[in-house]
Write a protein that holds these residues in place. Structure first.
Motif, PDB file in Angstrom:
ATOM      1  N   ASN A 120      -3.664  -0.487  -0.309  1.00 19.53           N
ATOM      2  CA  ASN A 120      -3.533   0.809  -0.979  1.00 19.53           C
ATOM      3  C   ASN A 120      -4.925   1.395  -1.181  1.00 19.53           C
ATOM      4  OD1 ASN A 120      -3.048   3.007  -2.780  1.00 19.53           O
ATOM      5  ND2 ASN A 120      -1.128   2.037  -3.366  1.00 19.53           N
ATOM      6  N   PRO A 121      -5.254   2.488  -0.481  1.00 18.57           N
ATOM      7  CA  PRO A 121      -6.613   3.043  -0.598  1.00 18.57           C
ATOM      8  C   PRO A 121      -6.957   3.496  -2.002  1.00 18.57           C
ATOM      9  CG  PRO A 121      -5.167   4.531   0.628  1.00 18.57           C
ATOM     10  CD  PRO A 121      -4.430   3.248   0.465  1.00 18.57           C
ATOM     11  N   ARG A 122      -5.956   3.756  -2.844  1.00 18.35           N
ATOM     12  CA  ARG A 122      -6.223   4.151  -4.224  1.00 18.35           C
ATOM     13  C   ARG A 122      -6.758   2.983  -5.047  1.00 18.35           C
ATOM     14  NH1 ARG A 122      -6.773   9.583  -4.802  1.00 18.35           N
ATOM     15  NH2 ARG A 122      -5.585  10.472  -3.070  1.00 18.35           N
ATOM     16  N   GLU A 123      -6.680   1.767  -4.527  1.00 17.18           N
ATOM     17  CA  GLU A 123      -7.193   0.595  -5.235  1.00 17.18           C
ATOM     18  C   GLU A 123      -8.602   0.212  -4.787  1.00 17.18           C
ATOM     19  OE1 GLU A 123      -4.388  -2.574  -4.821  1.00 17.18           O
ATOM     20  OE2 GLU A 123      -2.868  -1.603  -6.058  1.00 17.18           O
ATOM     21  N   LEU A 124      -9.167   0.962  -3.838  1.00 15.75           N
ATOM     22  CA  LEU A 124     -10.469   0.607  -3.272  1.00 15.75           C
ATOM     23  C   LEU A 124     -11.555   0.467  -4.337  1.00 15.75           C
ATOM     24  CD1 LEU A 124     -10.852   2.725  -0.010  1.00 15.75           C
ATOM     25  CD2 LEU A 124     -10.925   0.238  -0.193  1.00 15.75           C
ATOM     26  N   LEU A 125     -11.681   1.470  -5.188  1.00 13.64           N
ATOM     27  CA  LEU A 125     -12.765   1.465  -6.162  1.00 13.64           C
ATOM     28  C   LEU A 125     -12.594   0.322  -7.152  1.00 13.64           C
ATOM     29  CD1 LEU A 125     -15.329   2.701  -7.250  1.00 13.64           C
ATOM     30  CD2 LEU A 125     -13.948   4.323  -8.564  1.00 13.64           C
ATOM     31  N   TYR A 126     -11.366   0.094  -7.602  1.00 10.64           N
ATOM     32  CA  TYR A 126     -11.104  -0.996  -8.542  1.00 10.64           C
ATOM     33  C   TYR A 126     -11.513  -2.345  -7.934  1.00 10.64           C
ATOM     34  CZ  TYR A 126      -8.359  -4.408 -11.201  1.00 10.64           C
ATOM     35  OH  TYR A 126      -7.968  -5.490 -11.939  1.00 10.64           O
ATOM     36  N   ALA A 164     -17.017   0.603  -0.322  1.00 17.24           N
ATOM     37  CA  ALA A 164     -15.564   0.770  -0.294  1.00 17.24           C
ATOM     38  C   ALA A 164     -15.254   1.854   0.723  1.00 17.24           C
ATOM     39  CB  ALA A 164     -15.049   1.163  -1.677  1.00 17.24           C
ATOM     40  N   THR A 165     -14.501   1.514   1.763  1.00 15.19           N
ATOM     41  CA  THR A 165     -14.316   2.462   2.866  1.00 15.19           C
ATOM     42  C   THR A 165     -12.855   2.653   3.225  1.00 15.19           C
ATOM     43  OG1 THR A 165     -14.982   2.964   5.148  1.00 15.19           O
ATOM     44  CG2 THR A 165     -14.547   0.663   4.640  1.00 15.19           C
ATOM     45  N   GLN A 166     -12.538   3.869   3.632  1.00 17.75           N
ATOM     46  CA  GLN A 166     -11.245   4.193   4.235  1.00 17.75           C
ATOM     47  C   GLN A 166     -11.477   5.289   5.255  1.00 17.75           C
ATOM     48  OE1 GLN A 166      -8.346   6.588   2.074  1.00 17.75           O
ATOM     49  NE2 GLN A 166      -9.787   6.857   0.397  1.00 17.75           N
ATOM     50  N   GLY A 167     -10.559   5.411   6.194  1.00 11.27           N
ATOM     51  CA  GLY A 167     -10.730   6.426   7.228  1.00 11.27           C
ATOM     52  C   GLY A 167     -11.883   6.063   8.138  1.00 11.27           C
ATOM     53  N   LEU A 168     -12.668   7.057   8.524  1.00 17.67           N
ATOM     54  CA  LEU A 168     -13.733   6.860   9.497  1.00 17.67           C
ATOM     55  C   LEU A 168     -15.014   6.337   8.853  1.00 17.67           C
ATOM     56  CD1 LEU A 168     -13.344  10.191  11.526  1.00 17.67           C
ATOM     57  CD2 LEU A 168     -12.503   7.926  12.174  1.00 17.67           C
ATOM     58  N   ALA A 169     -15.614   5.344   9.517  1.00 14.26           N
ATOM     59  CA  ALA A 169     -16.974   4.896   9.203  1.00 14.26           C
ATOM     60  C   ALA A 169     -17.642   4.680  10.553  1.00 14.26           C
ATOM     61  CB  ALA A 169     -16.973   3.624   8.373  1.00 14.26           C
ATOM     62  N   LEU A 170     -18.293   5.720  11.053  1.00  9.35           N
ATOM     63  CA  LEU A 170     -18.780   5.722  12.423  1.00  9.35           C
ATOM     64  C   LEU A 170     -20.300   5.788  12.471  1.00  9.35           C
ATOM     65  CD1 LEU A 170     -16.262   8.285  13.976  1.00  9.35           C
ATOM     66  CD2 LEU A 170     -16.065   5.789  13.877  1.00  9.35           C
ATOM     67  N   GLY A 171     -20.869   5.196  13.511  1.00  8.02           N
ATOM     68  CA  GLY A 171     -22.301   5.293  13.731  1.00  8.02           C
ATOM     69  C   GLY A 171     -23.090   4.822  12.514  1.00  8.02           C
ATOM     70  N   GLY A 172     -23.900   5.744  11.978  1.00  8.96           N
ATOM     71  CA  GLY A 172     -24.694   5.405  10.804  1.00  8.96           C
ATOM     72  C   GLY A 172     -23.849   5.009   9.607  1.00  8.96           C
ATOM     73  N   GLY A 173     -22.638   5.574   9.501  1.00  8.41           N
ATOM     74  CA  GLY A 173     -21.738   5.162   8.425  1.00  8.41           C
ATOM     75  C   GLY A 173     -21.367   3.708   8.549  1.00  8.41           C
ATOM     76  N   CYS A 174     -21.111   3.251   9.774  1.00 10.20           N
ATOM     77  CA  CYS A 174     -20.820   1.843  10.024  1.00 10.20           C
ATOM     78  C   CYS A 174     -22.037   0.984   9.687  1.00 10.20           C
ATOM     79  CB  CYS A 174     -20.416   1.663  11.490  1.00 10.20           C
ATOM     80  SG  CYS A 174     -20.126  -0.038  11.984  1.00 10.20           S
ATOM     81  N   GLU A 175     -23.229   1.461  10.042  1.00 10.82           N
ATOM     82  CA  GLU A 175     -24.447   0.691   9.745  1.00 10.82           C
ATOM     83  C   GLU A 175     -24.676   0.564   8.238  1.00 10.82           C
ATOM     84  OE1 GLU A 175     -27.432   1.246  13.449  1.00 10.82           O
ATOM     85  OE2 GLU A 175     -26.841   3.115  12.473  1.00 10.82           O
ATOM     86  N   PHE A 176     -24.320   1.582   7.469  1.00  9.40           N
ATOM     87  CA  PHE A 176     -24.392   1.456   6.023  1.00  9.40           C
ATOM     88  C   PHE A 176     -23.497   0.317   5.546  1.00  9.40           C
ATOM     89  CE2 PHE A 176     -26.309   5.174   3.538  1.00  9.40           C
ATOM     90  CZ  PHE A 176     -27.295   5.392   4.477  1.00  9.40           C
ATOM     91  N   LEU A 177     -22.275   0.260   6.069  1.00  7.88           N
ATOM     92  CA  LEU A 177     -21.359  -0.821   5.691  1.00  7.88           C
ATOM     93  C   LEU A 177     -21.958  -2.186   6.039  1.00  7.88           C
ATOM     94  CD1 LEU A 177     -17.860   0.451   6.938  1.00  7.88           C
ATOM     95  CD2 LEU A 177     -18.906   0.789   4.701  1.00  7.88           C
ATOM     96  N   GLY A 219       0.787  -1.238   0.000  1.00 12.49           N
ATOM     97  CA  GLY A 219       0.000   0.000   0.000  1.00 12.49           C
ATOM     98  C   GLY A 219       0.809   1.273   0.000  1.00 12.49           C
ATOM     99  N   LYS A 220       2.009   1.251  -0.574  1.00 16.44           N
ATOM    100  CA  LYS A 220       2.895   2.402  -0.495  1.00 16.44           C
ATOM    101  C   LYS A 220       2.835   3.288  -1.734  1.00 16.44           C
ATOM    102  CE  LYS A 220       4.151   1.319   3.518  1.00 16.44           C
ATOM    103  NZ  LYS A 220       3.571   2.134   4.601  1.00 16.44           N
ATOM    104  N   GLY A 221       3.299   4.525  -1.557  1.00 12.84           N
ATOM    105  CA  GLY A 221       3.559   5.424  -2.662  1.00 12.84           C
ATOM    106  C   GLY A 221       5.042   5.349  -2.962  1.00 12.84           C
ATOM    107  N   VAL A 222       5.396   4.959  -4.160  1.00 12.22           N
ATOM    108  CA  VAL A 222       6.799   4.731  -4.507  1.00 12.22           C
ATOM    109  C   VAL A 222       7.331   5.890  -5.329  1.00 12.22           C
ATOM    110  CG1 VAL A 222       8.389   3.274  -5.834  1.00 12.22           C
ATOM    111  CG2 VAL A 222       6.620   2.230  -4.385  1.00 12.22           C
ATOM    112  N   VAL A 223       8.491   6.371  -4.919  1.00 12.03           N
ATOM    113  CA  VAL A 223       9.233   7.371  -5.682  1.00 12.03           C
ATOM    114  C   VAL A 223      10.584   6.762  -6.041  1.00 12.03           C
ATOM    115  CG1 VAL A 223      10.487   9.563  -5.518  1.00 12.03           C
ATOM    116  CG2 VAL A 223       8.120   9.421  -4.729  1.00 12.03           C
ATOM    117  N   ARG A 224      10.916   6.795  -7.321  1.00  8.05           N
ATOM    118  CA  ARG A 224      12.222   6.295  -7.738  1.00  8.05           C
ATOM    119  C   ARG A 224      13.232   7.436  -7.609  1.00  8.05           C
ATOM    120  NH1 ARG A 224      11.845   1.667 -12.404  1.00  8.05           N
ATOM    121  NH2 ARG A 224       9.896   0.695 -11.669  1.00  8.05           N
TER     122      ARG A 224
END
Length: 787
Positions: free
Chosen positions: A671-677, A574-587, A184-189
């Motif tokens: 990697n959160p950037r892969e969540l939607l995929y 697809a979740t990242q960060g906070l999913a609290l209360g009603g947000g958790c219930e949606f999940l 899940g890293k951001g790579v810089v060469r």
């Protein structure tokens, strides 16, 4: 060589120090089999150095492990007994002390045990790769490179990948794929230059701040007030960051830079100030010794002039705060430069000198300006990199001002800006970012792994993302599609709170999605997933005594989560960060959840004096019944009750599985950037498998016996002083809703029965003064009130 990240079947980490042990921990988080090596202990268990390092990892905060049990996944080893284990390792990460001679000895020792495909990488933070490569056998040199993690490895996004002249490019592609997707890293060469990219620019930014602190006579806590979030940098700012990193580490980095940067025009600024030397002599090394630049838990700060501590309290002057609030970056920098206020002069100077330094060094240290900006964002936590800030402020105007200051002797060095800065209007364009070495704008990497990032992180100046064609939109949500048959539903509210507009939008979006799409993904364009119900929207009806309207709003929330559960197409969140209360219930009501590792999920309603009433209690009752498989319900209900009654929030997606907020079948990505995929892939798979929505079913509940068992726990906590009487009432309400109310043990009830219990208890509690006080306190302060 294959570019498949799964080719890293087993990894060895050589060195169980601070970095090596935490790198091993993050590999274990990702289910990568890992062997952690160090020297054999002189007495007792030969693996004692490693086993103690692993035990210490469990105690660290922030936690290196997603869950503590991951510690058991690391295999301890020592160099005397276990070198044969290296034969089955595809990647070896050397992370011993920064001594080239020690590293050389280790390379020679392990060389006979490497298999023909094994990659040897060093986690050096600055030693020349060309020097280290000389100690690597010729047969291994094409598989040798640098792989520089930032501390702490679990949380810091940046990894620098550094080739030497003999490195096979295919090795770098394989490692980048592994680091990006598996870890899940951001790579810089980076190029093989001293301190590489992030530390070269980032450490200079701290050196420049220290120089201007002294030149302008500013206090250390004042500089931290100026160089934190107010200018898009972390809350730890400058001097608190030094304490976090460790003053001994800062001393090592500054002195090492002075030795390594012999051709750097700014080299003479890399000196350790007298006050820092005095702290080092006293053993005040920062946070790890509980005293450094700050002491008394951050309440006191060092006065460099006297060497004594004084109370923290310096703040940016009101005039300067007003300048920092100017929205236009061009106008803001013009105002800072024109101001005679020392604090404004300081802010102008630290930006000017970092811009100057980055421009002079770009061709030497990095392929493109994008690499520099991402390195500083990911490695030092800036919201924008130095070139982005420069470009936002007006490229050509800034060039003119920097040149004027150089000519006037105000800059830290008389070294001129490189010619290329006058030949461009900015370094980031839609077609790519500027390469000073090649005098060209270069596009992003075309490695296949980046196809998984449907909306990659951007730098200023790139074309803004296009989120597909809208199928429906209201004030709360947007339903859209990219033409692949999978709809995407995103919330538009602040922090993705769930108010009436969102509920209306979700219900209508589901109706449309059932007609137009094969599957639906709930995904936010940025974190968080949702902080829960919009309490501010519900409070006026409650305060006005309109209980009917308030209960109708709760019922609407329940209808919405039920619609998610029983939709005619698969729904994936697809979740990242906070999913609290009603947000958790949606999940909890989606067919599947794809969660980023750093997801913080929980039913936290008791913090505002309420209980979960969007189906959370009902879902936990249903899950307990399935897990009990006809047996005693109580052992399975108890952890769910505790999670809700104690408002437990997961510190990772894996811990969310332990707490029950996520299910075994839910997917964790690093990697959160892969969540939607990944979420789209899951929705597609469910649809292709002939998806049918779950049918409502009877739920076996624990009834009065279950409520009594929960009540015993609550009585002990209340009488022990761990919870307040109101917390006791809240817990008892949760027990009633979870256990099915006043019915016999093992009674069968339907979902509506449990939802009715949730709703009635929720509305009753909302009418109490203590709960209303909690709600108002949360809305005013953002923090829970325990009354």
């Amino acid at each position: 060589m294959s570019s498949n990240a799964a080719a890293m079947r087993r990894v060895a980490v050589l060195g169980a120090g601070v970095m090596g042990a935490q790198i091993a921990a993050h590999l274990a988080n990702a289910d990568v089999p890992v062997v952690l090596f160090d020297l054999p202990a002189k007495d007792g268990d030969p693996n004692r150095i490693v086993t103690e390092a692993i035990a210490n990892l469990v105690k660290l905060n922030p936690a290196p492990f997603a869950v503590k049990e991951r510690a058991e996944s690391i295999q301890p080893a020592n160099y005397d007994q276990h070198l044969k284990e290296l034969r089955s390792c595809d990647l070896l990460i050397e992370a011993i002390a920064e001594r080239a001679d020690w590293k050389a000895d280790l390379y020679r020792r392990i060389a006979p045990y490497l298999n023909e495909r094994a990659i040897l990488a060093t986690n050096t933070s600055g030693l020349p790769l060309s020097l280290l490569a000389e100690s690597v056998p010729e047969t291994v040199r094409e598989r040798f490179c640098g792989i520089h993690f930032f501390n702490p490895p679990r949380y810091m996004a940046l990894v620098e990948l550094i080739p030497c002249q003999t490195t096979d490019p295919a090795i770098l592609d394989l490692l980048e794929t592994f680091l990006v997707s598996v870890l899940g890293k951001g790579v810089v060469r980076a190029k093989d230059t001293p301190n590489f990219v992030a530390n070269r620019i980032g450490v200079f930014s701290m050196v420049a701040a220290m120089h201007h602190t002294q030149a302008l006579g500013l206090s250390l806590d004042l500089v931290d007030a100026l160089t934190g979030p107010a200018i898009g940098r972390p809350r730890s700012a400058t001097y608190r960051t030094a304490d976090l990193v460790g003053l001994d580490t800062m001393d090592h980095v500054i002195r090492g830079s002075a030795l390594a940067l012999r051709q750097d025009p700014w080299r003479h600024y890399f000196t350790v100030p007298d006050w820092l030397n005095a702290l080092l002599e006293k053993g005040a090394l920062g946070q790890k010794t509980r005293a450094g630049i700050y002491a008394d838990k951050g309440k006191q700060v060092l006065d460099p002039a006297t060497g004594d501590y004084r109370d923290v309290g310096a703040q940016a002057d009101e005039v300067v705060r007003a300048l920092l609030k100017i929205k236009s970056p061009t106008e803001k920098f013009a105002a800072l430069r024109a101001s005679e206020h020392p604090q404004a002069q300081f802010l102008w100077a630290i930006h000017r000198d970092v811009f100057h330094y980055a421009a002079v060094l770009l061709a030497e240290i990095a392929d493109t300006a994008r690499d520099v900006d991402f390195a500083i964002r990911w490695g030092f936590g800036w919201s924008m990199g130095p070139f982005e800030i420069w470009q936002a402020a007006g490229w050509r105007q800034m060039v003119a001002w920097i040149e004027e200051d150089i000519a006037a002797g105000k800059a830290m060095t008389a070294t001129p800006l490189p010619a290329w800065v006058k030949q461009v209007d900015g370094v980031h364009r839609p077609e790519g970012s500027y390469s000073a070495a090649e005098d060209a704008y270069k596009p992003r990497s075309t490695l296949p792994v980046y196809r998984r990032q449907l909306y990659p992180e951007q730098v200023l100046g790139e074309a803004p993302p296009r989120y597909g064609e809208a199928a429906f939109e209201n004030a709360g949500v947007r339903l859209w599609s990219s033409g692949d048959g999978i709809g995407v539903l995103s919330f538009k509210s602040k922090l993705h709170m769930i108010g009436d507009e969102v509920l209306e939008g979700v219900l209508e979006a589901l109706r449309i999605a059932e007609q137009r799409f094969d599957g639906l993904v709930l995904w936010q364009t940025e974190a968080p997933f949702s902080v829960g119900a919009d309490l501010a929207q519900a409070l006026p009806a409650l305060q006005a005594g309109d209980i009917v309207a308030f209960e109708n709003a709760v019922a609407k929330f329940q209808r919405t989560t039920a619609a998610l559960r029983h939709a005619a197409l698969p729904v994936v969140a697809a979740t990242q960060g906070l999913a609290l209360g009603g947000g958790c219930e949606f999940l909890m009501h989606c067919d599947r959840v794809v969660a980023a590792l750093e997801s913080h999920i929980g039913l936290v309603e008791v913090g505002v004096g309420l209980i979960p009433a969007g189906g959370g209690c009902k879902e936990f009752a249903l899950r307990a019944m399935r897990e009990a498989k006809g047996g005693d319900l109580l052992p399975f209900l108890r952890p769910y009750f505790e999670a809700m009654a104690m408002a437990k929030v997961s510190r990772s997606a894996e811990e969310a599985k332990q707490l029950g907020y996520l299910r075994t079948a839910d997917v964790i990505v690093f990697n959160p950037r892969e969540l939607l995929y990944v979420a789209k892939t899951q929705a597609r798979a469910l649809a292709e498998a002939g998806y049918r929505p779950p049918q409502p079913r009877k739920i076996r509940v624990a009834g009065r016996a279950g409520i009594a068992a929960c009540q015993m726990m609550l009585v002990n906590m209340r009488d022990g002083g761990f919870i307040s009487p109101h917390d006791y009432r809240l817990g008892l309400s949760i027990a009633h809703a979870l256990c099915g109310g006043d019915v016999d043990a093992n009674a069968l009830v339907d979902e509506d029965w449990l939802l009715g219990l949730e709703r009635r208890r929720f509305v009753e509690l909302a009418q109490t003064p203590l709960t209303q006080a909690r709600i108002e306190h949360m809305l005013k302060t953002g923090k829970p009130l325990r009354n």
